[in-house]
Enzyme design. Structure first.
Site, PDB file in Angstrom:
ATOM      1  N   GLY A 120      10.992  15.052   5.482  1.00 31.79           N
ATOM      2  CA  GLY A 120       9.645  15.636   5.330  1.00 31.79           C
ATOM      3  C   GLY A 120       9.212  15.697   3.882  1.00 31.79           C
ATOM      4  N   LEU A 174      13.201  11.162  12.477  1.00 29.85           N
ATOM      5  CA  LEU A 174      13.931  12.232  13.165  1.00 29.85           C
ATOM      6  C   LEU A 174      14.143  11.949  14.651  1.00 29.85           C
ATOM      7  CD1 LEU A 174      14.206  14.014  10.699  1.00 29.85           C
ATOM      8  CD2 LEU A 174      13.343  15.915  12.034  1.00 29.85           C
ATOM      9  N   ALA A 201      11.212  18.017   7.898  1.00 28.47           N
ATOM     10  CA  ALA A 201      10.381  17.160   8.747  1.00 28.47           C
ATOM     11  C   ALA A 201      10.128  17.846  10.085  1.00 28.47           C
ATOM     12  CB  ALA A 201      11.062  15.818   8.973  1.00 28.47           C
ATOM     13  N   SER A 239      10.695  28.897  11.676  1.00 28.01           N
ATOM     14  CA  SER A 239       9.295  29.340  11.538  1.00 28.01           C
ATOM     15  C   SER A 239       9.053  30.711  12.152  1.00 28.01           C
ATOM     16  CB  SER A 239       8.396  28.325  12.247  1.00 28.01           C
ATOM     17  OG  SER A 239       7.106  28.837  12.400  1.00 28.01           O
ATOM     18  N   GLU A 261       6.589  31.288  13.765  1.00 31.56           N
ATOM     19  CA  GLU A 261       6.016  31.018  15.088  1.00 31.56           C
ATOM     20  C   GLU A 261       7.018  31.361  16.196  1.00 31.56           C
ATOM     21  OE1 GLU A 261       3.048  29.500  16.659  1.00 31.56           O
ATOM     22  OE2 GLU A 261       2.244  30.422  14.856  1.00 31.56           O
ATOM     23  N   TYR A 316       5.394  24.043  20.043  1.00 27.05           N
ATOM     24  CA  TYR A 316       5.947  24.000  18.683  1.00 27.05           C
ATOM     25  C   TYR A 316       6.926  25.170  18.469  1.00 27.05           C
ATOM     26  CZ  TYR A 316       6.138  24.757  13.610  1.00 27.05           C
ATOM     27  OH  TYR A 316       6.570  24.982  12.325  1.00 27.05           O
ATOM     28  N   LYS A 324      10.943  25.070  17.710  1.00 28.27           N
ATOM     29  CA  LYS A 324      11.544  25.685  16.515  1.00 28.27           C
ATOM     30  C   LYS A 324      12.675  26.658  16.891  1.00 28.27           C
ATOM     31  CE  LYS A 324       9.647  23.987  12.787  1.00 28.27           C
ATOM     32  NZ  LYS A 324      10.414  23.340  11.713  1.00 28.27           N
ATOM     33  N   LYS A 367      -8.419  24.208   5.582  1.00 21.82           N
ATOM     34  CA  LYS A 367      -9.679  23.851   6.242  1.00 21.82           C
ATOM     35  C   LYS A 367     -10.800  24.701   5.643  1.00 21.82           C
ATOM     36  CE  LYS A 367     -12.036  24.068  10.698  1.00 21.82           C
ATOM     37  NZ  LYS A 367     -11.896  24.122  12.161  1.00 21.82           N
ATOM     38  N   ARG A 369      -2.090  36.746   9.687  1.00 24.65           N
ATOM     39  CA  ARG A 369      -0.933  36.015   9.191  1.00 24.65           C
ATOM     40  C   ARG A 369      -0.441  36.610   7.877  1.00 24.65           C
ATOM     41  NH1 ARG A 369      -1.139  34.344  13.518  1.00 24.65           N
ATOM     42  NH2 ARG A 369      -1.004  32.226  14.344  1.00 24.65           N
TER      43      ARG A 369
HETATM   44  P1  NAP Z   1       3.928  19.156   6.809  1.00 25.68           P
HETATM   45  O1  NAP Z   1       3.120  19.171   5.564  1.00 25.68           O
HETATM   46  O2  NAP Z   1       3.240  18.961   8.118  1.00 25.68           O
HETATM   47  O3  NAP Z   1       5.043  18.006   6.634  1.00 25.68           O
HETATM   48  C1  NAP Z   1       5.777  17.543   7.731  1.00 25.68           C
HETATM   49  C2  NAP Z   1       6.664  16.403   7.271  1.00 25.68           C
HETATM   50  O4  NAP Z   1       7.445  15.941   8.391  1.00 25.68           O
HETATM   51  C3  NAP Z   1       5.903  15.168   6.734  1.00 25.68           C
HETATM   52  O5  NAP Z   1       6.579  14.669   5.612  1.00 25.68           O
HETATM   53  C4  NAP Z   1       6.010  14.186   7.903  1.00 25.68           C
HETATM   54  O6  NAP Z   1       5.970  12.828   7.496  1.00 25.68           O
HETATM   55  C5  NAP Z   1       7.418  14.515   8.401  1.00 25.68           C
HETATM   56  N1  NAP Z   1       7.666  14.011   9.758  1.00 25.68           N
HETATM   57  C6  NAP Z   1       6.933  14.244  10.859  1.00 25.68           C
HETATM   58  N2  NAP Z   1       7.473  13.597  11.914  1.00 25.68           N
HETATM   59  C7  NAP Z   1       8.573  12.945  11.453  1.00 25.68           C
HETATM   60  C8  NAP Z   1       9.551  12.112  12.061  1.00 25.68           C
HETATM   61  N3  NAP Z   1       9.509  11.799  13.367  1.00 25.68           N
HETATM   62  N4  NAP Z   1      10.550  11.620  11.289  1.00 25.68           N
HETATM   63  C9  NAP Z   1      10.598  11.909   9.963  1.00 25.68           C
HETATM   64  N5  NAP Z   1       9.685  12.677   9.330  1.00 25.68           N
HETATM   65  C10 NAP Z   1       8.694  13.199  10.070  1.00 25.68           C
HETATM   66  O7  NAP Z   1       4.782  20.497   6.939  1.00 25.68           O
HETATM   67  P2  NAP Z   1       5.092  21.624   5.825  1.00 25.68           P
HETATM   68  O8  NAP Z   1       4.007  22.624   5.857  1.00 25.68           O
HETATM   69  O9  NAP Z   1       5.516  20.989   4.565  1.00 25.68           O
HETATM   70  O10 NAP Z   1       6.341  22.351   6.509  1.00 25.68           O
HETATM   71  C11 NAP Z   1       7.676  21.884   6.268  1.00 25.68           C
HETATM   72  C12 NAP Z   1       8.574  22.394   7.381  1.00 25.68           C
HETATM   73  O11 NAP Z   1       8.549  23.812   7.409  1.00 25.68           O
HETATM   74  C13 NAP Z   1       8.183  21.958   8.778  1.00 25.68           C
HETATM   75  O12 NAP Z   1       9.364  21.786   9.516  1.00 25.68           O
HETATM   76  C14 NAP Z   1       7.398  23.126   9.333  1.00 25.68           C
HETATM   77  O13 NAP Z   1       7.461  23.145  10.730  1.00 25.68           O
HETATM   78  C15 NAP Z   1       8.164  24.271   8.702  1.00 25.68           C
HETATM   79  N6  NAP Z   1       7.416  25.492   8.466  1.00 25.68           N
HETATM   80  C16 NAP Z   1       6.277  25.445   7.723  1.00 25.68           C
HETATM   81  C17 NAP Z   1       5.610  26.624   7.460  1.00 25.68           C
HETATM   82  C18 NAP Z   1       4.356  26.625   6.641  1.00 25.68           C
HETATM   83  O14 NAP Z   1       3.646  27.643   6.664  1.00 25.68           O
HETATM   84  N7  NAP Z   1       4.066  25.573   5.893  1.00 25.68           N
HETATM   85  C19 NAP Z   1       6.105  27.846   7.944  1.00 25.68           C
HETATM   86  C20 NAP Z   1       7.280  27.837   8.677  1.00 25.68           C
HETATM   87  C21 NAP Z   1       7.946  26.657   8.920  1.00 25.68           C
HETATM   88  P3  NAP Z   1       4.588  11.974   7.470  1.00 25.68           P
HETATM   89  O15 NAP Z   1       4.016  12.215   6.093  1.00 25.68           O
HETATM   90  O16 NAP Z   1       5.070  10.594   7.694  1.00 25.68           O
HETATM   91  O17 NAP Z   1       3.710  12.504   8.557  1.00 25.68           O
HETATM   92  O1  G4F Z   2      -3.211  27.573   9.876  1.00 26.07           O
HETATM   93  P1  G4F Z   2      -2.769  27.540  11.275  1.00 26.07           P
HETATM   94  O2  G4F Z   2      -3.043  26.298  12.049  1.00 26.07           O
HETATM   95  O3  G4F Z   2      -1.228  27.918  11.249  1.00 26.07           O
HETATM   96  P2  G4F Z   2      -0.189  28.480  12.343  1.00 26.07           P
HETATM   97  O4  G4F Z   2      -0.607  28.133  13.720  1.00 26.07           O
HETATM   98  O5  G4F Z   2       0.054  29.910  12.034  1.00 26.07           O
HETATM   99  O6  G4F Z   2       1.108  27.606  12.008  1.00 26.07           O
HETATM  100  C1  G4F Z   2       1.535  27.390  10.665  1.00 26.07           C
HETATM  101  O7  G4F Z   2       2.411  28.425  10.302  1.00 26.07           O
HETATM  102  C2  G4F Z   2       3.642  28.451  11.034  1.00 26.07           C
HETATM  103  C3  G4F Z   2       4.438  29.648  10.515  1.00 26.07           C
HETATM  104  O8  G4F Z   2       4.050  30.794  11.191  1.00 26.07           O
HETATM  105  C4  G4F Z   2       4.356  27.137  10.824  1.00 26.07           C
HETATM  106  F1  G4F Z   2       5.543  27.165  11.464  1.00 26.07           F
HETATM  107  C5  G4F Z   2       3.502  26.008  11.343  1.00 26.07           C
HETATM  108  O9  G4F Z   2       4.156  24.766  11.090  1.00 26.07           O
HETATM  109  C6  G4F Z   2       2.188  26.016  10.580  1.00 26.07           C
HETATM  110  O10 G4F Z   2       2.455  25.709   9.238  1.00 26.07           O
HETATM  111  O11 G4F Z   2      -3.467  28.749  12.100  1.00 26.07           O
HETATM  112  C7  G4F Z   2      -3.385  30.090  11.671  1.00 26.07           C
HETATM  113  C8  G4F Z   2      -4.261  30.962  12.549  1.00 26.07           C
HETATM  114  C9  G4F Z   2      -4.060  30.759  14.061  1.00 26.07           C
HETATM  115  O12 G4F Z   2      -3.977  32.006  14.677  1.00 26.07           O
HETATM  116  C10 G4F Z   2      -5.307  30.039  14.529  1.00 26.07           C
HETATM  117  O13 G4F Z   2      -5.711  30.344  15.870  1.00 26.07           O
HETATM  118  O14 G4F Z   2      -5.634  30.620  12.304  1.00 26.07           O
HETATM  119  C11 G4F Z   2      -6.324  30.603  13.540  1.00 26.07           C
HETATM  120  N1  G4F Z   2      -7.508  29.759  13.404  1.00 26.07           N
HETATM  121  C12 G4F Z   2      -8.801  30.178  13.563  1.00 26.07           C
HETATM  122  N2  G4F Z   2      -9.641  29.155  13.405  1.00 26.07           N
HETATM  123  C13 G4F Z   2      -7.532  28.449  13.125  1.00 26.07           C
HETATM  124  C14 G4F Z   2      -8.865  28.059  13.111  1.00 26.07           C
HETATM  125  N3  G4F Z   2      -6.527  27.585  12.868  1.00 26.07           N
HETATM  126  C15 G4F Z   2      -6.867  26.285  12.577  1.00 26.07           C
HETATM  127  N4  G4F Z   2      -5.882  25.421  12.293  1.00 26.07           N
HETATM  128  N5  G4F Z   2      -8.178  25.866  12.579  1.00 26.07           N
HETATM  129  C16 G4F Z   2      -9.221  26.710  12.844  1.00 26.07           C
HETATM  130  O15 G4F Z   2     -10.384  26.331  12.842  1.00 26.07           O
END
Ligand code: NAP
Ligand code: G4F
Length: 366
Positions: A7, A56, A78, A122, A124, A146, A150, A189, A214
């Site tokens: 990732g 993956l 990833a 996560s 989540e 999702y 996780k 967004k 959040r």
């Molecule tokens: P992200 O920006 O969506 O990055 C996801 C990465 O996974 C990208 O590099 C993507 O590659 C790669 N990937 C997807 N499918 C794959 C596959 N089949 N094989 C290999 N690589 C693959 O996510 P992030 O926000 O950096 O989050 C990193 C990790 O933390 C994720 O596992 C996410 O679920 C977890 N997480 C994130 C948050 C958060 O708030 N950001 C919170 C809790 C947990 P491509 O560029 O090719 O698509």
């Molecule tokens: O930004 P979100 O899409 O993030 P969400 O669903 O919390 O998930 C993110 O955080 C997780 C950790 O808790 C990660 F594991 C996961 O990979 C990801 O990074 O949405 C946040 C909240 C939701 O409740 C959604 O219903 O925002 C609300 N929301 C309201 N309007 C929206 C929108 N979300 C999105 N994406 N777009 C909207 O227009």
């Protein structure tokens, strides 16, 4: 030290790659094959890291990567990480986000059992929360494919630690954001559209559930904790959170306010953006990480929102000036301009998506 990051092209992957390079690591990044390489986030680093191909969903590629790289540390970041997509593509999400973890662990077990492993779990997983705030001991109740995937990834990490003695750890990350966040997530967004509205390129913002709450932190802080987890004497699991929670509505308020606008004048609710099952409230208790890792997030909510709005404003303005220059050059070269083509081009350039954002330095805490 050698680190492998899955990732690496994602938000967290780019931040942890930077952190590890700054610590003198040899950094390897797993990328999957695509017709166009998406290296925007790691563009400044590509000369200093080695990219290796794998996926993956494919055990043999992971076996071969672990066998050839022989990493000391593996950061499994990833995933199919966008929650709404997990209802449309539940099997793929289960395969990548859930089974993908066991594939990486198996490759480590077979080819490099001494490697330390970090799973990006996560918040989540807490879903319909059983207690407030959530800790490492709070029971899970995932609300999306999702979240379910996780939970599998989390428990298989614990299981490989307990079954095979792997140094396998889990970082239970609450939402963490940055100017590098994908445009589909709610924070980016909002900040991206705020910038476009401010620049006169858009008039409204369609949103889903504004009541969701959040615990939002800064991604740069969270990857620092991930690295620290792997430096501990024993493998363990840690909640990473700020301990503060805010609603989507509050995020809108602060983001629009940062450019002197009132969100109510621009936001409309689109029922299509309401999720089939919602995670209404997340707030983490990171006491364990604070006490054992000495970790504290440094960027607070208001700073994070303003940092993201500022970065998007700069990116949108830069895209606009590139566009204006392109039109000037075109008009100088040809007196006949094709209005329809220019209009289409405007849409592409003005979407702002073509322009990578640069991070402004986070302001120090007052
Ligand atoms: P992200 O920006 O969506 O990055 C996801 C990465 O996974 C990208 O590099 C993507 O590659 C790669 N990937 C997807 N499918 C794959 C596959 N089949 N094989 C290999 N690589 C693959 O996510 P992030 O926000 O950096 O989050 C990193 C990790 O933390 C994720 O596992 C996410 O679920 C977890 N997480 C994130 C948050 C958060 O708030 N950001 C919170 C809790 C947990 P491509 O560029 O090719 O698509
Ligand atoms: O930004 P979100 O899409 O993030 P969400 O669903 O919390 O998930 C993110 O955080 C997780 C950790 O808790 C990660 F594991 C996961 O990979 C990801 O990074 O949405 C946040 C909240 C939701 O409740 C959604 O219903 O925002 C609300 N929301 C309201 N309007 C929206 C929108 N979300 C999105 N994406 N777009 C909207 O227009």
């Amino acid at each position: 030290m050698r680190a492998l990051i899955t990732g690496i092209t994602g938000q967290d992957g780019s931040y942890i790659a930077e952190l590890l390079l700054s610590k003198g690591y040899e950094v390897f990044g797993l990328i999957r094959r695509s017709s166009v390489k998406k290296l925007d986030r790691i563009e400044p680093l590509v000369d200093r890291i080695e990219l290796v191909e794998g996926d993956l969903t494919d055990q043999s590629s992971l076996d071969s990567v672990i066998h050839s790289v022989q990493p000391d540390e593996v950061y499994n970041l990833a995933a199919q990480s966008f929650v709404p997509v997990s209802w449309n593509q539940p099997v793929l999400t289960g395969d990548v986000t859930g089974l993908g973890v066991i594939r990486v662990l198996e490759a480590i077990r077979r080819h490099r059992p001494q490697a330390k492993f970090l799973q990006a779990s996560s918040s989540e997983m807490f879903g319909k929360v059983r207690e407030r705030p959530q800790t490492e001991k709070t029971p899970f109740y995932p609300r999306s494919p999702y979240g379910v995937a996780k939970v599998f990834g989390h428990y298989i990490t614990v299981n490989y630690r307990e079954s095979y003695g792997l140094f396998a750890c889990s970082a239970i990350g609450f939402n963490h954001e940055s100017p590098r966040r994908g445009l589909e997530f709610v924070t980016r967004k909002i900040t991206h559209q705020v910038a476009r509205i401010k620049c006169g390129l858009a008039k409204k913002l369609l949103m889903g559930n504004l009541d969701a709450q959040r615990d939002w932190g800064f991604a740069g802080d969270y990857v620092r904790a991930m690295w620290t987890i792997l430096q501990q004497p024993e493998p363990d699991d840690y909640v990473l959170a700020t301990g503060e929670t805010h609603s989507v509505r509050e995020f809108l308020e602060v983001a629009f306010d940062a450019v002197g606008l009132q969100w109510e004048n621009y936001v409309e609710i689109d029922p299509k953006l309401i999720r089939p099952a919602e995670v209404e409230f997340l707030c983490g208790n990171a006491t364990k990480a604070r006490e054992k890792l000495g970790w504290r997030p440094e960027v607070r909510f208001d700073q994070l929102v303003k940092m993201m709005v500022q970065a998007d404003l700069e990116a949108v303005q830069q895209a606009e000036s590139v566009f204006a220059n392109a039109i000037t050059v075109r008009n100088l070269g040809s007196k006949k301009s094709n209005g329809a083509f220019i209009a289409a081009e405007t849409d592409i350039v003005r979407s702002g998506e073509a322009t990578p954002v640069r991070d402004p330095a986070p302001q120090p805490l007052s």
